[in-house]
Design a protein around this motif. Structure first.
Motif, PDB file in Angstrom:
ATOM      1  N   UNK A  11      -3.871  -2.710   3.837  1.00 44.27           N
ATOM      2  CA  UNK A  11      -2.821  -2.522   4.842  1.00 44.27           C
ATOM      3  C   UNK A  11      -2.116  -3.826   5.184  1.00 44.27           C
ATOM      4  N   UNK A  12      -2.785  -4.938   4.974  1.00 45.58           N
ATOM      5  CA  UNK A  12      -2.196  -6.237   5.279  1.00 45.58           C
ATOM      6  C   UNK A  12      -1.272  -6.725   4.161  1.00 45.58           C
ATOM      7  N   UNK A  13      -1.714  -6.545   2.922  1.00 46.31           N
ATOM      8  CA  UNK A  13      -0.987  -7.114   1.788  1.00 46.31           C
ATOM      9  C   UNK A  13      -0.070  -6.147   1.050  1.00 46.31           C
ATOM     10  N   UNK A  14      -0.120  -4.878   1.384  1.00 47.37           N
ATOM     11  CA  UNK A  14       0.602  -3.889   0.594  1.00 47.37           C
ATOM     12  C   UNK A  14       2.116  -4.096   0.595  1.00 47.37           C
ATOM     13  N   UNK A  15       2.695  -4.527   1.699  1.00 45.65           N
ATOM     14  CA  UNK A  15       4.150  -4.697   1.764  1.00 45.65           C
ATOM     15  C   UNK A  15       4.635  -5.734   0.749  1.00 45.65           C
ATOM     16  N   UNK A  16       4.010  -6.914   0.753  1.00 47.53           N
ATOM     17  CA  UNK A  16       4.399  -7.955  -0.181  1.00 47.53           C
ATOM     18  C   UNK A  16       4.051  -7.575  -1.617  1.00 47.53           C
ATOM     19  N   UNK A  17       2.938  -6.876  -1.806  1.00 46.05           N
ATOM     20  CA  UNK A  17       2.529  -6.468  -3.151  1.00 46.05           C
ATOM     21  C   UNK A  17       3.540  -5.502  -3.768  1.00 46.05           C
ATOM     22  N   UNK A 106      16.789 -15.567  -7.985  1.00 41.57           N
ATOM     23  CA  UNK A 106      15.859 -16.513  -8.600  1.00 41.57           C
ATOM     24  C   UNK A 106      14.995 -17.157  -7.514  1.00 41.57           C
ATOM     25  N   UNK A 107      15.645 -17.688  -6.486  1.00 46.75           N
ATOM     26  CA  UNK A 107      14.912 -18.310  -5.379  1.00 46.75           C
ATOM     27  C   UNK A 107      14.116 -17.276  -4.594  1.00 46.75           C
ATOM     28  N   UNK A 108      14.723 -16.122  -4.355  1.00 43.27           N
ATOM     29  CA  UNK A 108      14.066 -15.066  -3.583  1.00 43.27           C
ATOM     30  C   UNK A 108      12.764 -14.618  -4.250  1.00 43.27           C
ATOM     31  N   UNK A 109      12.778 -14.495  -5.578  1.00 42.44           N
ATOM     32  CA  UNK A 109      11.579 -14.079  -6.307  1.00 42.44           C
ATOM     33  C   UNK A 109      10.477 -15.114  -6.182  1.00 42.44           C
ATOM     34  N   UNK A 110      10.833 -16.389  -6.325  1.00 46.32           N
ATOM     35  CA  UNK A 110       9.849 -17.458  -6.163  1.00 46.32           C
ATOM     36  C   UNK A 110       9.243 -17.414  -4.765  1.00 46.32           C
ATOM     37  N   UNK A 111      10.085 -17.167  -3.783  1.00 46.09           N
ATOM     38  CA  UNK A 111       9.612 -17.144  -2.399  1.00 46.09           C
ATOM     39  C   UNK A 111       8.627 -16.002  -2.172  1.00 46.09           C
ATOM     40  N   UNK A 112       8.979 -14.797  -2.596  1.00 51.03           N
ATOM     41  CA  UNK A 112       8.096 -13.649  -2.398  1.00 51.03           C
ATOM     42  C   UNK A 112       6.783 -13.833  -3.146  1.00 51.03           C
ATOM     43  N   UNK A 114       5.311 -16.692  -3.988  1.00 49.24           N
ATOM     44  CA  UNK A 114       4.533 -17.731  -3.303  1.00 49.24           C
ATOM     45  C   UNK A 114       3.938 -17.200  -2.012  1.00 49.24           C
ATOM     46  N   UNK A 115       4.725 -16.460  -1.264  1.00 45.33           N
ATOM     47  CA  UNK A 115       4.250 -15.865  -0.010  1.00 45.33           C
ATOM     48  C   UNK A 115       3.097 -14.903  -0.280  1.00 45.33           C
ATOM     49  N   UNK A 116       3.232 -14.112  -1.330  1.00 44.69           N
ATOM     50  CA  UNK A 116       2.201 -13.142  -1.692  1.00 44.69           C
ATOM     51  C   UNK A 116       0.897 -13.842  -2.088  1.00 44.69           C
ATOM     52  N   UNK A 117       0.993 -14.881  -2.915  1.00 44.55           N
ATOM     53  CA  UNK A 117      -0.194 -15.629  -3.353  1.00 44.55           C
ATOM     54  C   UNK A 117      -0.942 -16.218  -2.167  1.00 44.55           C
ATOM     55  N   UNK A 118      -0.204 -16.884  -1.278  1.00 43.47           N
ATOM     56  CA  UNK A 118      -0.833 -17.508  -0.109  1.00 43.47           C
ATOM     57  C   UNK A 118      -1.494 -16.449   0.772  1.00 43.47           C
ATOM     58  N   UNK A 119      -0.796 -15.344   0.992  1.00 43.12           N
ATOM     59  CA  UNK A 119      -1.317 -14.290   1.863  1.00 43.12           C
ATOM     60  C   UNK A 119      -2.578 -13.659   1.297  1.00 43.12           C
ATOM     61  N   UNK A 120      -2.555 -13.313   0.013  1.00 41.72           N
ATOM     62  CA  UNK A 120      -3.716 -12.671  -0.610  1.00 41.72           C
ATOM     63  C   UNK A 120      -4.924 -13.599  -0.615  1.00 41.72           C
TER      64      UNK A 120
END
Length: 236
Positions: A11-17, A106-112, A114-120
């Protein structure tokens, strides 16, 4: 393996995933299939009176390449306020974190990513991927992910600066004939296709003297706009 899926789609990570999966599918379709999606709609978007940005996509009979969105680049002059007033806070953020000057997706994909990796990783380490504290971690992870994105994407600035929107070396379109993919007149922008050594390229065009030009009409490319975002054309 099942435990990994439970963590990624908790439930925490599903949105970014889910968002990351959509972006991966998007890039696969863009890079491999090269599909073009024709849009028969007329959209004029004015984003804030203080921003010099006017977008016109897919006019009647027009088309927009699926890859155009991926390669769409927001130039610095597009987010700078008219007049002498200071930039707004969100304009400063766009520029600072490289959402300006580099293709946005390009930048948006890198951001998402990176955000996903840190969060998980953080929610796994703290065992918070299935409780309310995990949501706090995900929100806090947004900040370091932006800074990491800036660091990773900065070297690409010089690379994209020397490329056109299709990722190729710049082509001299002046003097070439093009086929309109939309009706244009006055200050209205439209799309046109140009055959360059057997390669069909799409460009944004505007009538040189405001004369109405129709869909599928052959036109001559006269000159490029000062901001280098489109070309002026006239009847050939």
């Amino acid at each position: 393996m099942e435990n990994y899926f439970d963590i990624i789609f908790s439930q925490v990570n599903i949105t970014l995933s889910v968002l990351l999966i959509i972006l991966i599918i998007y890039w696969i379709i863009t890079m491999i299939s090269g599909l073009d999606f024709d849009l028969d709609i007329d959209v004029d978007i004015e984003v804030d009176a203080d921003i010099d940005m006017d977008m016109d996509t897919g006019i009647e009979g027009g088309s927009m390449d699926f890859s155009d969105v991926a390669n769409a680049e927001v130039d610095r002059e597009h987010v700078v306020n008219k007049g002498t007033r200071k930039l707004k806070w969100w304009q400063i953020i766009l520029i600072y974190f490289n959402f300006v000057g580099i293709p946005f997706m390009f930048t948006f994909t890198f951001w998402i990513f990176t955000w996903w990796i840190i969060s998980v990783l953080t929610t796994v380490i703290t065992f918070s991927y299935d409780n309310s504290f995990g949501f706090v971690i995900v929100l806090l992870a947004l900040i370091p992910s932006l800074f990491l994105t800036k660091i990773v994407t900065t070297p690409f600035k010089a690379f994209f600066k020397n490329l056109n929107k299709d990722g190729d070396k710049a082509v001299d379109f002046l003097g070439r004939e093009a086929i309109l993919l939309s009706n244009i007149s006055g200050e209205k922008l439209g799309n046109a296709e140009v055959n360059v050594d057997g390669n069909i390229m799409n460009i944004y065009v505007r009538s040189l003297d405001g004369t109405a030009l129709t869909f599928r009409e052959s036109v001559l490319i006269i000159k490029q706009s000062n901001d280098k975002n489109y070309f002026f054309v006239s009847k050939s």
